[in-house]
Write an enzyme that holds these catalytic residues in place. Structure first.
Site, mmCIF file in Angstrom:
data_model
loop_
_atom_site.group_PDB
_atom_site.id
_atom_site.type_symbol
_atom_site.label_atom_id
_atom_site.label_comp_id
_atom_site.label_asym_id
_atom_site.label_seq_id
_atom_site.Cartn_x
_atom_site.Cartn_y
_atom_site.Cartn_z
ATOM 1 N N ASP A 114 0.887 -1.156 0.000
ATOM 2 C CA ASP A 114 0.000 0.000 0.000
ATOM 3 C C ASP A 114 0.932 1.215 0.000
ATOM 4 O OD1 ASP A 114 -2.257 1.707 0.503
ATOM 5 O OD2 ASP A 114 -1.618 1.770 2.605
ATOM 6 N N ASP B 222 0.118 4.968 0.977
ATOM 7 C CA ASP B 222 0.015 5.941 2.058
ATOM 8 C C ASP B 222 -0.032 5.250 3.420
ATOM 9 O OD1 ASP B 222 0.004 8.458 3.007
ATOM 10 O OD2 ASP B 222 -1.838 9.089 2.011
HETATM 11 MG MG LIG Z 1 -2.680 3.178 3.714
#
Ligand SMILES: [Mg+2]
Length: 213
Positions: free
Chosen positions: A13, A15
């Protein structure tokens, strides 16, 4: 559980795992709230984590008891996005989260295939700004999927681009919806940097320096 060293692909992922743009979102919302004379604090911002742009704006308007027309609503959304996009231009490699560069470089050398699976429409741009885009074999972002997490589509697409099956890949996530997405797609799910997902994930680390294959 499978032996980690047998895993061929690592999917991250963006962020909260590779970089944090939380502060950028907060500042952009604060600027937007200021336009409306609404006080918006970092504490209030906690309630917007993982909330869509539209629902975030509704939350802020509600906070100030402010009612706007549909047209104003749309331009406020645009204002926030422009403020956010302007602020991420200042991101650099220094903004990579702890242990990211070291881990990516090491697993790349070991011949692992690497991908990003992010709901952000700005994922590719951000990866370029923090100078790690070249380390990935595939980058799947919010422009390439129809269903957002907890739907596993983004990770399934990433695995397909890597030519691997979900059972050969590890997903790294900091959000509950992402861990759910990984698990429902048949991936091993590793939680990073968010103690709330400790019990949900197959394994958990405070940051990526703690992780070894
Ligand atoms: Mg995230």
């Amino acid at each position: 559980m499978k032996n980690l060293s047998e895993m061929k692909g690592l999917i991250f992922d963006l962020d909260g795992v590779l970089v944090s743009t939380e502060q950028n979102h907060f500042m952009a919302w604060q600027k937007t709230a200021n336009l409306l004379n609404i006080e918006f604090t970092e504490e209030e911002n906690e309630n917007l984590k993982g909330v869509s742009r539209i629902d975030s704006l509704k939350y802020i308007l509600n906070l100030g008891n402010v009612v706007v027309s549909d047209q104003e609503f749309t331009s406020l959304l645009e204002f926030k996005n422009e403020a956010y996009l302007a602020s991420i231009e200042n991101l650099s490699q220094n903004d990579c989260l702890t242990g990211v560069i070291e881990l990516l470089t090491k697993v790349k050398e070991e011949g692992k295939r690497l991908a990003v699976g992010s709901s952000s429409k700005n994922a590719k741009h951000i990866l370029k700004l923090i100078e790690i885009d070249h380390l990935f074999d595939a980058i799947i972002d919010g422009n390439m999927v129809e269903n957002l997490k907890p739907n596993p589509e983004v990770f399934q697409k990433a695995a397909a681009y890597l030519n691997l099956s979900p059972s050969e890949c590890i997903v790294f996530e900091d959000a509950a919806s992402g861990i759910q997405a990984a698990k429902s797609g048949g991936f091993m799910a590793i939680g990073v940097g968010n103690k709330n997902i400790k019990d949900l994930a197959d394994k958990y680390y405070n940051d990526l320096t703690e992780f070894t294959l």
